[in-house]
Design an enzyme around this catalytic site. Structure first.
Site, PDB file in Angstrom:
ATOM      1  N   LYS A  82      35.216  57.009  39.292  1.00 16.19           N
ATOM      2  CA  LYS A  82      33.994  56.616  40.006  1.00 16.19           C
ATOM      3  C   LYS A  82      32.932  57.708  40.066  1.00 16.19           C
ATOM      4  O   LYS A  82      33.239  58.876  40.231  1.00 16.19           O
ATOM      5  CB  LYS A  82      34.367  56.242  41.439  1.00 16.19           C
ATOM      6  CG  LYS A  82      35.190  54.981  41.518  1.00 16.19           C
ATOM      7  CD  LYS A  82      35.533  54.688  42.941  1.00 16.19           C
ATOM      8  CE  LYS A  82      36.187  53.320  43.056  1.00 16.19           C
ATOM      9  NZ  LYS A  82      36.536  53.013  44.432  1.00 16.19           N
ATOM     10  N   GLY A 109      42.370  66.883  39.982  1.00 17.62           N
ATOM     11  CA  GLY A 109      42.926  65.530  39.973  1.00 17.62           C
ATOM     12  C   GLY A 109      43.808  65.229  38.783  1.00 17.62           C
ATOM     13  O   GLY A 109      44.755  65.951  38.489  1.00 17.62           O
ATOM     14  N   GLY A 154      41.652  70.259  44.880  1.00 16.45           N
ATOM     15  CA  GLY A 154      40.459  70.230  45.745  1.00 16.45           C
ATOM     16  C   GLY A 154      39.600  71.480  45.632  1.00 16.45           C
ATOM     17  O   GLY A 154      38.369  71.383  45.594  1.00 16.45           O
TER      18      GLY A 154
HETATM   19  P1  AMP Z   1      39.617  60.564  38.749  1.00 15.71           P
HETATM   20  O1  AMP Z   1      40.760  60.722  39.712  1.00 15.71           O
HETATM   21  O2  AMP Z   1      38.314  60.238  39.387  1.00 15.71           O
HETATM   22  O3  AMP Z   1      39.525  61.723  37.774  1.00 15.71           O
HETATM   23  O4  AMP Z   1      39.942  59.250  37.912  1.00 15.71           O
HETATM   24  C1  AMP Z   1      41.041  59.128  37.078  1.00 15.71           C
HETATM   25  C2  AMP Z   1      41.330  57.679  36.885  1.00 15.71           C
HETATM   26  O5  AMP Z   1      40.249  57.052  36.242  1.00 15.71           O
HETATM   27  C3  AMP Z   1      42.540  57.425  36.027  1.00 15.71           C
HETATM   28  O6  AMP Z   1      43.511  56.767  36.787  1.00 15.71           O
HETATM   29  C4  AMP Z   1      42.017  56.523  34.918  1.00 15.71           C
HETATM   30  O7  AMP Z   1      42.890  55.459  34.581  1.00 15.71           O
HETATM   31  C5  AMP Z   1      40.759  55.974  35.523  1.00 15.71           C
HETATM   32  N1  AMP Z   1      39.829  55.496  34.490  1.00 15.71           N
HETATM   33  C6  AMP Z   1      39.303  56.204  33.499  1.00 15.71           C
HETATM   34  N2  AMP Z   1      38.529  55.423  32.724  1.00 15.71           N
HETATM   35  C7  AMP Z   1      38.565  54.188  33.241  1.00 15.71           C
HETATM   36  C8  AMP Z   1      37.965  52.932  32.889  1.00 15.71           C
HETATM   37  N3  AMP Z   1      37.168  52.824  31.840  1.00 15.71           N
HETATM   38  N4  AMP Z   1      38.242  51.864  33.674  1.00 15.71           N
HETATM   39  C9  AMP Z   1      39.056  51.991  34.737  1.00 15.71           C
HETATM   40  N5  AMP Z   1      39.641  53.139  35.117  1.00 15.71           N
HETATM   41  C10 AMP Z   1      39.400  54.222  34.371  1.00 15.71           C
END
Ligand code: AMP
Length: 405
Positions: free
Chosen positions: A195, A352, A375
């Site tokens: 996000k 993360g 973090g």
């Molecule tokens: P973050 O913790 O914000 O770095 O997000 C990591 C997560 O983003 C992982 O679980 C991925 O599966 C998810 N992710 C990455 N690309 C996509 C996408 N195109 N659609 C849905 N989830 C995604």
């Protein structure tokens, strides 16, 4: 500038070391000792130099003294990692703590109970910090991963004793410095993950500092949507479209080039064995979702990175947990690792899921530096001052006089 163990004449000195030994455990046994093994270097070096090493660490979020959060289970694995005995103190302050410290001889190591058993720790309480400081004559912070919290054992104590960075802290600060503070240019950043909303500060900071920002993962969908692209069933924060456009504007002003996918891998669901295909970014079917960057995007990302000297990476380029949606992350990570091996690129990654994604790509140990600090790494990427690091700079750190001049 911060002082390191090279600046500390430790022989015969009581040195309080703040480590992060926050390891996973089950049924009173440590299940993964990676953090202990890594932290052992600083402790061993000090002990070998003849210091009396008093180790502070934390575990979990106890409400007062809760036995399930006791750190006693670390004594054995720490002794094993150090190759020398480790004594135990049941508390960090009070008569038991003082007695345990008084018994120490040069080269001894003493591990103390969970510093968070005292609520004053997380309040950065000055009286508690003074009690901790009174245990030693010098302070070494080796816990970068807790440096984003101003706690008594990470911040206030550093202002009461001569303060030094331990070897892990030093390695982290040096790597981060080379990546963003005084990097070799051009600098690229890969920012992926789910996000935009969780990475606003991070994106805002990076567009001002890097020459090329590669956006991938779910958050790229929001940027594409903000530019009028139909993203079908993709994860997309439509309410963030204005914010995404503001980031794009800020990037333009800062002369930061933003790279978004031009082709994508789509599927009907994020599930194992779901048929997937590659489509241009402007042809995403209504009933499909974007789950990865496509091969043309990967090629152009790699091509662009090849023109850079420094790369900072946070977040996967796709839904990397399930193949084939890990392809873009794997290919770009492997290409970056290759450039790193050739000495042509400095690569720093963390935060993360990034460590897991790089491990899955098989390159975790081929980047210049992979931070496991979570973090704290993210707050650093956001451009925030980390209190535990700020307190270590020679100007701020204590001289040990207790304010006598
Ligand atoms: P973050 O913790 O914000 O770095 O997000 C990591 C997560 O983003 C992982 O679980 C991925 O599966 C998810 N992710 C990455 N690309 C996509 C996408 N195109 N659609 C849905 N989830 C995604």
């Amino acid at each position: 500038m911060f002082r390191t163990l090279d600046d500390l004449d430790a022989r015969g000195m009581r040195v309080v070391v703040r480590s992060d030994l926050n390891v996973p455990a089950k049924d009173g046994k440590v299940t993964d000792s990676t953090r202990i093994d890594r932290s052992a270097g600083t402790i061993r070096e000090l002990a070998e130099k003849g210091a009396r090493v008093i180790v502070l660490t934390h575990f979990g979020r106890p409400k007062g003294r809760e036995e399930k959060y006791s750190q006693r289970l670390l004594v054995e694995p720490l002794a094993k990692a150090l190759g020398r005995p480790v004594a135990w103190a049941d508390d960090v302050i009070g008569p038991d703590a003082v007695e345990a410290v008084n018994k120490m001889k040069d080269g001894d190591v003493l591990l103390m109970e969970n510093v968070r058993f005292h609520p004053e720790e997380e309040k950065n309480d000055p009286v508690f910090a003074r009690q901790l400081a009174d245990l030693g004559q010098a302070y070494v912070n080796d816990a970068f991963s807790t440096a984003h919290r101003a706690h008594a054992s990470t911040e206030a104590i550093a202002r009461l004793l001569p303060a030094y960075a331990g070897r892990l802290m030093q390695a982290e600060l040096e790597a981060l410095g080379k990546a963003l503070e005084h990097p070799e240019k051009p600098v690229a950043a890969v920012v992926g993950g789910a996000k935009v909303s969780t990475k606003l500060d991070l994106l805002g900071n990076l567009v001002a500092k890097v020459d090329l920002l590669i956006i991938g993962g779910g958050m790229a969908n929001t940027f594409l949507f903000a530019q009028g692209v139909a993203v079908g069933k993709s994860l997309c924060e439509k309410e963030m479209a204005d914010t995404a456009r503001q980031i794009l504007d800020k990037a333009k002003t800062a002369k930061c080039h933003i790279l978004l996918p031009t082709d994508v891998v789509v599927a009907a669901a994020f599930a194992e064995n779901t048929p997937s295909r590659v489509v241009p970014v402007n042809a995403v079917p209504d009933d499909m979702m974007i789950l990865d960057a496509g091969p043309a995007s990967v090629e152009s990302i790699i091509d662009r990175i090849n023109g850079c000297k420094t790369l900072v990476w946070n977040g996967p380029l796709g839904a990397f947990e399930i193949a084939p949606f890990d392809a873009a992350t794997n290919l770009v990570a492997q290409a970056a690792a290759q450039r790193t091996r050739q000495g042509k690129l400095l690569t720093v990654a963390g935060g993360g899921d990034t460590v897991a994604a790089l491990a899955k790509a098989g390159v975790e140990d081929q980047f210049t530096y992979v931070s496991t600090a979570g973090g704290a790494f993210l707050e650093w990427l956001e451009g925030k001052e980390l209190p535990g690091v700020a307190a270590l700079t020679s100007k701020a750190s204590g001289c040990g006089c207790g304010g006598a001049h």
